[in-house]
Each structure stands twice: as C-alpha cells, then as structure tokens.
Write a protein that holds these residues in place. Structure first.
Motif, PDB file in Angstrom:
ATOM      1  N   LEU A  85       2.479   2.957  -5.819  1.00 25.99           N
ATOM      2  CA  LEU A  85       1.528   1.866  -5.591  1.00 25.99           C
ATOM      3  C   LEU A  85       1.519   0.889  -6.761  1.00 25.99           C
ATOM      4  N   LEU A  86       1.541   1.424  -7.960  1.00 28.38           N
ATOM      5  CA  LEU A  86       1.544   0.580  -9.155  1.00 28.38           C
ATOM      6  C   LEU A  86       2.817  -0.250  -9.231  1.00 28.38           C
ATOM      7  N   ASP A  87       3.938   0.344  -8.819  1.00 26.62           N
ATOM      8  CA  ASP A  87       5.226  -0.343  -8.846  1.00 26.62           C
ATOM      9  C   ASP A  87       5.275  -1.521  -7.864  1.00 26.62           C
ATOM     10  N   ILE A  88       4.786  -1.308  -6.655  1.00 21.33           N
ATOM     11  CA  ILE A  88       4.909  -2.364  -5.632  1.00 21.33           C
ATOM     12  C   ILE A  88       3.715  -3.327  -5.610  1.00 21.33           C
ATOM     13  N   LYS A  89       2.679  -3.030  -6.361  1.00 16.79           N
ATOM     14  CA  LYS A  89       1.467  -3.846  -6.314  1.00 16.79           C
ATOM     15  C   LYS A  89       1.706  -5.326  -6.650  1.00 16.79           C
ATOM     16  N   PRO A  90       2.428  -5.663  -7.739  1.00 18.92           N
ATOM     17  CA  PRO A  90       2.590  -7.090  -8.065  1.00 18.92           C
ATOM     18  C   PRO A  90       3.243  -7.909  -6.956  1.00 18.92           C
ATOM     19  N   ILE A  91       4.333  -7.387  -6.378  1.00 21.88           N
ATOM     20  CA  ILE A  91       5.026  -8.159  -5.340  1.00 21.88           C
ATOM     21  C   ILE A  91       4.204  -8.189  -4.052  1.00 21.88           C
ATOM     22  N   THR A  92       3.499  -7.095  -3.754  1.00 23.84           N
ATOM     23  CA  THR A  92       2.657  -7.062  -2.556  1.00 23.84           C
ATOM     24  C   THR A  92       1.536  -8.090  -2.667  1.00 23.84           C
TER      25      THR A  92
END
Length: 199
Positions: A85-92
C-alpha cells in the motif's frame, strides 16, 4: 383475515408497554421477570451444580480472542500488505487526483511531470502496453470512457493520431504481480474488489 393479523401485533404491543401486573386490553400480561440478575437464586441442575456458577463463569470470561489476528503468518501478511500500500500510494493518489479533480478537463493533455509519472509507473506495466502505444506515444490525455460515459479515464495519444484508453488499475495489478509475486493474488483480491477493467 385482518383479525388474525391484528392479533399477531397484540403481544408485541404488550411487550413494548410492559405493565408490571394485571390486565391490559383485556388480556393477562405476566409480570416482568429479569432474565439474569445477581439476586437470582441459583437452582441446582441434574449434576448438582448451580446455574449461578455458570453465569458467573460466563460473565467473568475475557472477551473472545481471534487467533487469526495473533497468528504470525497473519501479522506477516498485514506487514507486507502495508508495504505494498505504501509503495503504490503516491501513484494511486496522483491518478485519482488527475481523474476526479477539476485539474484536467476532458481531452486535456497531462503536464510533462504527470505524464512522465503515469508512463513510467503505470503504462509501462500494462499487460498490453505495446499494443496500447502502437506506433509510438505522443501524449497522455484525460477523457470520457468510451463505454461508461460518466467515467473518466486515461488515454494514450499515438504519434499517428490514434487514441486508446487504458486501465490504471490493470497497470497497478501487473506492477504488484511483478514486484510482489507471492502476495499479489491476496492483495489484488482484497483491494481491487470491483474486478478488472477490460481496457
């Protein structure tokens, strides 16, 4: 037919009213009796033990524990889930802002910075990215989905002028499958519950 239906409602009305003794609407209502109180006398059962002991044991018991929450595998899964979740949060967050804010109008090209992020972190992972880009990528624009007119999505504008939509969720799922293969299915099942877009 109406009389039996009316009579069915009488016990409910009487329970709501709950008079202490006597008659209500011509029907006998027994006095209220508590289901379980500290003053209730204990009655021995067949084995000679009292119901009071059972009640005390139930009330003093700790709330139920759910072993799954304390299980090491479950804790490890929750830690890995938080990492994804932390990894994909910025692009999401970026894509949701692009699609759902008034930052871009339908047909408007993304800024160079947003376009770079979308191409590198999403489009590059789309399962059919080569087909989507085709003869070459000119730009990324926001537009109305061809099938769902009230939904906005991202489009690849090709160098030959062609326009094709792509699903950012498909891109994210492919990225997760590549980077987190052992957790991908569980994560996708839990966090992409609407199903996979066809684009």
């Amino acid at each position: 037919m109406a009389v039996p239906l009316l009579l069915r409602g009488v016990p409910l009305l009487l329970r709501l009213r709950r008079p202490h003794h006597g008659l209500a609407a011509g029907l006998f209502v027994p006095p209220c009796q508590p289901h379980c109180t500290a003053a209730e006398p204990s009655k021995p059962d067949e084995n000679g033990s009292s119901a009071k002991q059972t009640t005390d044991a139930l009330s003093s018991r700790d709330p139920p524990q759910y072993p799954r929450w304390n299980h090491p595998d479950f804790r490890e899964w929750k830690d890995r889930e938080a990492e994804i979740l932390l990894d994909i949060k910025p692009i999401t967050l970026l894509v949701k802002e692009i699609l759902h804010s008034k930052r871009y109008w339908a047909g408007e090209r993304l800024t160079a910075e947003d376009e770079k992020a979308v191409v590198e972190k999403l489009l590059a992972y789309h399962p059919h990215s080569e087909d989507k880009i085709g003869c070459g990528l000119d730009s990324i624009v926001v537009g109305r989905h061809p099938q769902f007119r009230y939904s906005r999505c991202l489009f690849v504008v090709r160098t030959d002028g062609g326009l094709i939509d792509f699903s950012y969720q498909k891109c994210l799922q492919a990225y997760i499958r590549e980077k987190y293969p052992s957790d991908a299915d569980s994560f996708i099942c839990e966090h992409f519950n609407r199903g996979v877009s066809l684009s």
